[in-house]
Design an enzyme around this catalytic site. Structure first.
Site, short mmCIF file in Angstrom:
data_model
loop_
_atom_site.label_atom_id
_atom_site.label_comp_id
_atom_site.label_asym_id
_atom_site.label_seq_id
_atom_site.Cartn_x
_atom_site.Cartn_y
_atom_site.Cartn_z
N CYS A 65 63.97 38.85 37.97
CA CYS A 65 63.04 38.16 39.36
C CYS A 65 63.88 37.76 40.39
CB CYS A 65 62.08 37.03 38.82
SG CYS A 65 61.11 36.56 40.05
N CYS A 69 63.06 30.11 40.32
CA CYS A 69 62.45 28.90 39.45
C CYS A 69 63.69 28.36 38.43
CB CYS A 69 61.05 29.44 38.97
SG CYS A 69 60.36 30.15 40.31
N CYS A 72 62.85 29.19 34.61
CA CYS A 72 62.43 30.28 34.32
C CYS A 72 63.57 31.19 33.43
CB CYS A 72 61.79 30.96 35.24
SG CYS A 72 60.99 32.62 34.86
N CYS A 109 46.18 38.42 28.79
CA CYS A 109 46.82 37.91 30.20
C CYS A 109 47.97 38.86 30.40
CB CYS A 109 47.44 36.50 29.93
SG CYS A 109 46.30 35.53 29.25
N CYS A 142 42.99 38.37 32.45
CA CYS A 142 43.67 37.74 33.72
C CYS A 142 44.79 38.23 33.90
CB CYS A 142 43.75 36.13 32.89
SG CYS A 142 44.55 35.03 34.30
N CYS A 202 43.08 30.23 37.30
CA CYS A 202 43.71 29.77 35.88
C CYS A 202 44.86 29.18 36.70
CB CYS A 202 44.03 30.82 35.06
SG CYS A 202 45.09 30.22 33.67
N ARG A 272 44.39 24.47 28.17
CA ARG A 272 45.14 25.51 27.32
C ARG A 272 46.58 25.01 26.91
NH1 ARG A 272 45.82 31.20 29.64
NH2 ARG A 272 43.59 30.90 29.75
#
Ligand code: SF4
Length: 410
Positions: A65, A69, A72, A109, A142, A202, A272
């Site tokens: 990526c 972040c 991550c 997901c 999702c 979400c 969740r």
């Protein structure tokens, strides 16, 4: 304890506590913990009974990526030895999804690393959703692809997506400390785009990144105000090779207090337990089911979860039941708000702009009436003893399932 009586009474009525009350939950002692769980558990059962919704992650594109972040393992410059691969083909993704559905998952997901999708990426995900829904028309889908551009949420909705995931992660005040390549406002904008297109929103948080109690309360209230239908609570998985590798700030007791606070602020919203459940709650996981009404089955995006069968056994042993495909997750009044939200988006008005506080409910099945009501107590030492050390014994990189030749864990 007056605090818990007050919070329980409010939660049973679907009311949100004050900021001070939410902060007080995080400041309760270990001696009060079971009382806190019992009080929030009454609220959970009021709106969700003893049902546990199972969700299954399919990582469509892993690693590499360009965003930074800090939490991550897929970030720019990550040295975590995770799987790295580009887009799975629709049939590969559908095969992975099928394993989750066969294991009891109601929602799949679909997640891809990256800043946000191109229009070509939306085409790929459209094809992938078609392959999944061909095999199982009832499964909820999702999608989680990062920051959305104009009209991408509408395209995903038209292609059959039920929900869009985009977490706020932490408070607006501290967002700049964990990511510099995009802003908190960018994230809010994407949640609003998804919601405005009629997708169920979400959006959740990550605890354990060094944030204060005030930061946690800020982000949880912000999620409530955004109208998130589902709030995933992640507990930081400190991956070796990432800037937060030594941030072991959580104890099982702290995690339970956080879950209880999230439940009190979101009494009638899907809460969740997401990434980090096994790593941080450990043998206390079953108590988390008294607070959250939803978990992930099996593995996470880049790390292993416990065996899918162990998840199912835990749910049964704790006296809960897996939510079926024909059952609606949200209580009836939230589903009604969802219908209004969809109508607003159909007439071109963004729900988030017209003051609607809800979002789209899950499609299929009938809304549940609230489950039967139950009638209705200082900060502990919350720092993990292993603070400052790497814990490779607890963090296991996912090397099976999507993107590999090995069978998925479901
Ligand atoms: S944008 Fe998503 S995949 Fe990329 S570093 Fe941030 S959390 Fe990870």
């Amino acid at each position: 304890m007056d605090l818990l009586d007050t919070l329980t009474a409010k939660g049973l009525r679907g009311e949100v506590p004050t900021r001070e009350e939410a902060l007080a939950v995080l400041a309760t002692t270990d001696d009060e913990l079971l009382d806190v769980v019992a009080a929030a558990g009454k609220v959970r059962r009021r709106w969700f009974g003893r049902r546990v919704k199972l969700n299954y992650l399919v990582n469509l594109k892993s690693g590499l990526c360009p965003e930074d972040c800090n939490y991550c393992s897929q970030r720019l410059g990550s040295k975590a030895e995770i799987l790295k691969y580009t887009w799975l083909k629709p049939d590969q993704a559908a095969e992975a999804a099928r394993a989750g559905v066969a294991g009891g998952a109601k929602r799949v997901c679909l997640v891809a690393s990256g800043r946000g999708p191109t229009d070509r990426d939306i085409d790929r995900v459209t094809d992938t959703m078609a392959a999944i829904q061909e095999a199982d028309p009832e499964v909820e889908i999702c999608v989680c692809l990062g920051l959305l551009s104009d009209n991408q949420a509408e395209r995903l909705k038209a292609a059959g997506a039920d929900a869009y995931n985009h977490n706020l992660n932490t408070s607006e005040n501290t967002y700049g400390d964990i990511t510099t390549t995009h802003t908190y406002a960018d994230r809010v904008d994407t949640v609003k785009k998804a919601h405005g297109a009629g997708l169920s929103a979400c959006s959740g948080l990550i605890a354990g990144m060094g944030e204060s109690d005030e930061d946690l309360v800020d982000v949880v209230f912000a999620l409530r105000e955004l109208g998130s239908d589902s709030v995933p609570v992640n507990f930081l998985i400190p991956f070796e090779g990432t800037p937060l590798a030594k941030e072991w700030n959580l104890t099982p007791q702290r995690c339970l207090r956080i879950l209880a606070m999230v439940r009190f602020v979101n009494p009638d919203t899907e809460v969740r337990i997401a990434g980090g459940r096994e790593v941080h709650l450990r043998s206390m996981q079953p108590l988390g089911l008294h607070l959250a009404n939803s978990i992930f089955l099996g593995d996470y995006l880049t790390s292993e979860g416990q065996a899918g069968q162990t998840d199912l056994d835990m749910i049964k042993d704790a006296g809960f039941e897996v939510e079926g495909a024909g059952e609606a997750t949200l209580p009836r009044h939230r589903a009604d708000v969802a219908a209004a939200s969809s109508a607003a988006s159909a007439c071109g008005t963004a729900a988030s702009a017209c003051g609607s506080g809800g979002g789209c409910g899950p499609c299929g099945g009938h809304a549940h009436a609230p489950a039967s009501e139950d009638t209705p107590a200082s900060a502990a030492e919350d720092t993990d003893a292993s603070d400052g050390e790497l814990r490779s014994d607890l963090v296991k990189v996912r090397l099976r399932g999507a993107g590999t030749e090995l069978a998925p864990n479901a």
